[in-house]
Design a protein around this motif. Structure first.
Motif, PDB file in Angstrom:
ATOM      1  N   PRO A 209      64.675  67.335  37.041  1.00 41.35           N
ATOM      2  CA  PRO A 209      65.270  66.824  38.277  1.00 41.35           C
ATOM      3  C   PRO A 209      64.815  65.404  38.597  1.00 41.35           C
ATOM      4  CG  PRO A 209      64.455  69.055  38.571  1.00 41.35           C
ATOM      5  CD  PRO A 209      63.953  68.599  37.248  1.00 41.35           C
ATOM      6  N   ARG A 210      65.739  64.630  39.148  1.00 41.65           N
ATOM      7  CA  ARG A 210      65.435  63.270  39.591  1.00 41.65           C
ATOM      8  C   ARG A 210      64.783  63.348  40.967  1.00 41.65           C
ATOM      9  NH1 ARG A 210      70.468  63.550  37.474  1.00 41.65           N
ATOM     10  NH2 ARG A 210      71.363  63.790  39.548  1.00 41.65           N
ATOM     11  N   VAL A 211      63.698  62.580  41.139  1.00 41.09           N
ATOM     12  CA  VAL A 211      62.873  62.709  42.342  1.00 41.09           C
ATOM     13  C   VAL A 211      62.686  61.348  43.015  1.00 41.09           C
ATOM     14  CG1 VAL A 211      60.629  63.430  43.260  1.00 41.09           C
ATOM     15  CG2 VAL A 211      61.648  64.677  41.325  1.00 41.09           C
ATOM     16  N   LEU A 212      62.813  61.334  44.337  1.00 42.38           N
ATOM     17  CA  LEU A 212      62.470  60.165  45.160  1.00 42.38           C
ATOM     18  C   LEU A 212      61.370  60.581  46.117  1.00 42.38           C
ATOM     19  CD1 LEU A 212      62.949  57.358  46.582  1.00 42.38           C
ATOM     20  CD2 LEU A 212      64.604  58.576  48.038  1.00 42.38           C
ATOM     21  N   ILE A 213      60.297  59.799  46.208  1.00 37.91           N
ATOM     22  CA  ILE A 213      59.328  59.997  47.282  1.00 37.91           C
ATOM     23  C   ILE A 213      59.554  58.888  48.301  1.00 37.91           C
ATOM     24  CG2 ILE A 213      57.500  58.759  46.013  1.00 37.91           C
ATOM     25  CD1 ILE A 213      55.512  60.679  47.525  1.00 37.91           C
ATOM     26  N   ALA A 214      59.718  59.279  49.560  1.00 39.90           N
ATOM     27  CA  ALA A 214      60.049  58.318  50.618  1.00 39.90           C
ATOM     28  C   ALA A 214      59.051  58.440  51.755  1.00 39.90           C
ATOM     29  CB  ALA A 214      61.463  58.564  51.139  1.00 39.90           C
ATOM     30  N   ARG A 239      61.625  63.447  37.156  1.00 40.43           N
ATOM     31  CA  ARG A 239      61.753  62.042  36.784  1.00 40.43           C
ATOM     32  C   ARG A 239      61.796  61.206  38.058  1.00 40.43           C
ATOM     33  NH1 ARG A 239      66.895  60.918  33.944  1.00 40.43           N
ATOM     34  NH2 ARG A 239      67.664  62.854  34.854  1.00 40.43           N
ATOM     35  N   ASN A 240      60.881  60.272  38.176  1.00 48.54           N
ATOM     36  CA  ASN A 240      60.894  59.339  39.301  1.00 48.54           C
ATOM     37  C   ASN A 240      62.127  58.446  39.170  1.00 48.54           C
ATOM     38  OD1 ASN A 240      60.328  57.527  41.341  1.00 48.54           O
ATOM     39  ND2 ASN A 240      58.285  57.012  40.622  1.00 48.54           N
TER      40      ASN A 240
END
Length: 337
Positions: A209-214, A239-240
């Motif tokens: 999975p594609r991941v965003l940390i916000a 995946r970042n």
């Protein structure tokens, strides 16, 4: 006990401090993505001394490259960073910690320690009042006070880590400085084993999975690929979406990257849902796939809980590979990592 939200607020303060310290100028709300200058190489503990008993007096470099002389194992330690507090507790130095900064909230026993101020109002005078024989700092979070403490002839040892591997080095370095080499090596070995088990478990995953940390939405502060958080995302089978060292990302870039999961404070979810076009075009928003505050709090400190963060994130990203009690499934479906 502090609420999950307040923990994440403290965590955001840590990360923002790290981001600011790695840039030539402070990012403003009107500024676009900025590529930070590369820091000098961090000091590491050679494998030849890792885990071996330490003899005092001892002179060694801290992770800022500063030469520190320790006449004896420190008995009166002031910790001015949450990561160093967690490491010190893991090394069995609870009784040696005589004071901490206000953001030091884990483990629970840390809450009973006297305070010397927060990130923005650390007091040299309060630190001096405790007559420490060592102050333990984080080079990212505490750069402004290091020179002041040195000018006051306070012995300071700084740790500093960009990556998970450097977090291991930080634990070993602090173990050596405190005479706890063997305990530090035990902590690192345990972390490495747990991280290896996570990687092995998610190696059976069919997708990543594609991941965003916000950390915010105006601007969208995030974490780039050259970071321990990106290391954790990869170890957990994700995946970042940020594949550069940039630490802000535009709303349009998020739409294009299509993250499947967003790591954020639960209090940020409503604002994320209102970002133009995200509800229709960002899979994480459409599917309400938010890795929430309780898990994210473990991810922003370069201490012993990094392995726990990887385990929690892996279970979130790949629930099909774990049993209901969180253990790796005995029969994992074959597939590509």
């Amino acid at each position: 006990m502090r609420s999950g939200r307040s923990l994440f607020v403290a965590a955001v303060a840590i990360v923002v401090s790290i981001l600011v310290s790695r840039q030539l100028t402070t990012l403003s709300r009107s500024a676009g993505p900025t590529r930070p200058t590369m820091p000098p190489p961090l000091q590491t503990i050679p494998n030849s001394v890792a885990g071996l008993p330490t003899s005092f007096p001892l002179t060694l470099n801290d992770m800022e490259g500063r030469l520190v002389t320790l006449p004896a194992p420190p008995k009166r330690i002031v910790s001015i960073a949450p990561s160093s507090t967690e490491i010190l507790f893991a090394l069995g130095l609870n009784n040696e910690i005589i004071a901490e900064c206000t953001a030091c909230d884990f483990p629970p026993a840390a809450a009973s320690k006297p305070r010397v101020g927060g990130f923005s109002d650390l007091s040299v005078e309060k630190i001096l009042a405790f007559n420490p024989d060592l102050v333990v700092a984080d080079g990212f979070i505490n750069p402004g006070i290091l020179s002041k403490l040195e000018a006051a002839r306070v012995r300071v040892f700084a740790i500093k880590a960009h990556t998970v591997a450097q977090a291991y080095d930080a634990i070993r370095a602090l173990g050596r400085a405190t005479g706890q080499n063997q305990e530090a090596e035990r902590v690192v070995t345990d972390m490495q084993a747990r991280m290896d088990r996570v990687r092995q478990s998610v190696s059976h995953a069919i997708t990543r999975p594609r991941v965003l940390i916000a950390y915010g939405t105006d601007p969208i502060y995030t974490t780039g690929s050259d970071s321990f958080i990106s290391d954790l995302i990869a170890a957990a089978g994700g995946r970042n979406i940020v594949d550069s060292s940039d630490q802000t990302i535009s709303p349009e870039q998020v739409i294009v990257a299509e993250p499947d999961v967003i790591i954020c404070d639960t209090g940020l979810v409503d604002r994320i849902k209102r970002m133009p076009g995200w509800a229709e075009n960002v899979p994480a928003v459409k599917n309400s796939a938010y890795f929430s505050v309780s898990e994210a709090a473990n991810m922003v400190r370069t201490g012993p809980r990094l392995a726990l963060a990887a385990e929690e994130l892996a279970r979130f990203l790949h629930p099909e590979l774990f049993t209901s009690d969180g253990k790796p499934a005995s029969l994992a479906a074959p597939g590509k990592p």
